[in-house]
Design a protein around this motif. Structure first.
Motif, mmCIF file in Angstrom:
data_model
loop_
_atom_site.group_PDB
_atom_site.id
_atom_site.type_symbol
_atom_site.label_atom_id
_atom_site.label_comp_id
_atom_site.label_asym_id
_atom_site.label_seq_id
_atom_site.Cartn_x
_atom_site.Cartn_y
_atom_site.Cartn_z
ATOM 1 N N LEU A 40 28.002 22.761 39.120
ATOM 2 C CA LEU A 40 26.914 23.670 38.760
ATOM 3 C C LEU A 40 25.602 23.203 39.390
ATOM 4 O O LEU A 40 24.931 22.309 38.862
ATOM 5 C CB LEU A 40 26.771 23.741 37.241
ATOM 6 N N ARG B 181 31.833 33.261 36.472
ATOM 7 C CA ARG B 181 32.205 31.918 36.876
ATOM 8 C C ARG B 181 31.431 31.622 38.155
ATOM 9 O O ARG B 181 31.583 32.318 39.158
ATOM 10 C CB ARG B 181 33.710 31.801 37.119
ATOM 11 N N SER C 85 30.235 27.184 34.172
ATOM 12 C CA SER C 85 30.759 26.310 35.211
ATOM 13 C C SER C 85 30.997 24.924 34.625
ATOM 14 O O SER C 85 30.377 24.536 33.627
ATOM 15 C CB SER C 85 29.777 26.216 36.378
#
Length: 375
Positions: A149, A115, A144
């Motif tokens: 992101l 993550r 993400s």
């Protein structure tokens, strides 16, 4: 309570810290996308899976019965969430091995699920530590929500792992899949260091620390106003970061009994190394924890705090308010909580509701230093 349903499990998950009428769920579409991708590839019981930055254990709990799972991250609260969610879903406590981010997970790993964290320096350090820990044919998959992101995350995967391919968006989530290639052992740029003038000390800062390159401006405003020569008091630096508040206070108060606590393992690692470098073998309790939740009632005389105003990407004063409440419980009668905060956050009113007596110690155009006294 929202339920996470995947091809691997149906899970009832909670966040940490818990709050009444929790408005947020303990997983998102990026977790679902990662699990769907892994299932599509096929997962054998012997597959060794490393999960990085699993905020509330959604990924690790989903895979606990399917593979050999190791979870690693920098949040003590995430570790607590993993333990509670394993128990909540009748999964064995030892079904997932946990490694704090201050240590290197030992492979070889066949799959790495990431993550993408808010702090890209943490991602960089984690990717660097994967060198030599990946099995032949391994794959590294980062997930993400698209709004969180940055392009730099893909650049880091290509730099440290190998060729990277971005997926199509699904429910506003995206995956970045990297195929390991033969690369020389990278040299980590972490920890970083910076110097203080008063007192003249150097501070070490591991990758996930807030303001790694220089002292944050709130702490800079706080330091000149720390109380001095108070004798043999029991003092906690709550949310200690690299330990600067506790260390500077300890230098001016040689008889103080110090506790430094943070929910970040890398913060605690930094604080411990800084304490040892500056104060040698002077005794202190430096630990990772859920604030002062484990501190006995009435066991402190003074709490120093530069409270956070976010948890991962979620902004709010819930964590700060919780820290203030913990401080009040841990303080003895007449004990004091000293904080620094942005003027616009209105901490004076919040502390007055909780403590009753609140005084302004000092102020700058941006910050206030407040002293709340337990009745």
């Amino acid at each position: 309570m929202p339920i996470l349903e995947s091809a691997y499990a149906r899970l009832d998950l909670i966040r940490q810290p818990e709050q009444p009428n929790e408005p947020l769920q303990a997983f998102d579409a990026a977790d679902e996308y990662l699990l769907a991708q892994l299932h599509e590839q096929g997962l054998a019981a012997t597959t060794r899976v490393l999960i990085l930055n699993d905020s509330f254990g959604a990924l690790a709990c989903s895979l606990a019965k399917q593979a050999q799972v190791t979870s690693s991250g920098d949040s003590h609260l995430a570790h607590l969430a993993l333990e509670k969610n394993l128990q909540r879903n009748a999964l064995p406590a030892d079904a997932v091995s946990f490694v704090p981010a201050s240590e290197v997970p030992q492979g070889p790993f066949d799959r790495v699920l990431i993550r993408v964290p808010k702090t890209l320096a943490l991602l960089e350090e984690q990717l660097i530590r994967l060198h030599g820990q990946l099995a032949p044919g391994a794959q590294v998959i980062a997930g993400s929500m698209i709004k969180h992101l940055p392009r730099a995350a893909g650049d880091l995967l290509e730099k440290y792992i190998g060729p990277m391919q971005a997926s199509l968006a699904v429910k506003k989530a995206r995956l970045l899949t990297a195929t390991p290639s033969d690369k020389p052992a990278p040299r980590s740029p972490y920890p970083t260091r910076y110097h203080l003038d008063k007192p003249a000390v150097e501070l070490i800062n591991h990758a996930n620390l807030f303001c790694r390159e220089d002292l944050d401006i709130g702490t800079r405003a706080f330091l000149p106003h720390l109380p001095k020569a108070l004798g043999n008091l029991r003092v906690a630096d709550l949310g200690c970061g690299n330990g600067v508040l506790g260390i500077v206070y300890a230098l001016s108060n040689p008889q103080a009994q110090m506790t430094l606590v943070d929910e970040s393992y890398m913060a605690v690692q930094s604080a411990l190394e800084n304490w040892q470098a500056i104060l040698g073998d002077r005794t202190a309790d430096i630990r990772a924890g859920d604030g002062l939740a484990e501190q006995p009632m009435d066991s402190l005389d003074l709490v120093l705090c530069n409270p956070p105003f976010h948890q991962q990407q979620v902004v709010g004063d819930f964590l700060a308010w919780r820290m203030f409440t913990q401080a009040k419980t841990a303080l003895a009668k007449g004990g004091e909580l000293w904080i620094v905060g942005n003027r616009h956050l209105g901490y004076h009113l919040k502390l007055k509701r909780l403590f009753g007596k609140v005084e302004q110690v000092a102020a700058t155009p941006k910050f206030v230093i407040l002293r709340a006294i337990k009745p």
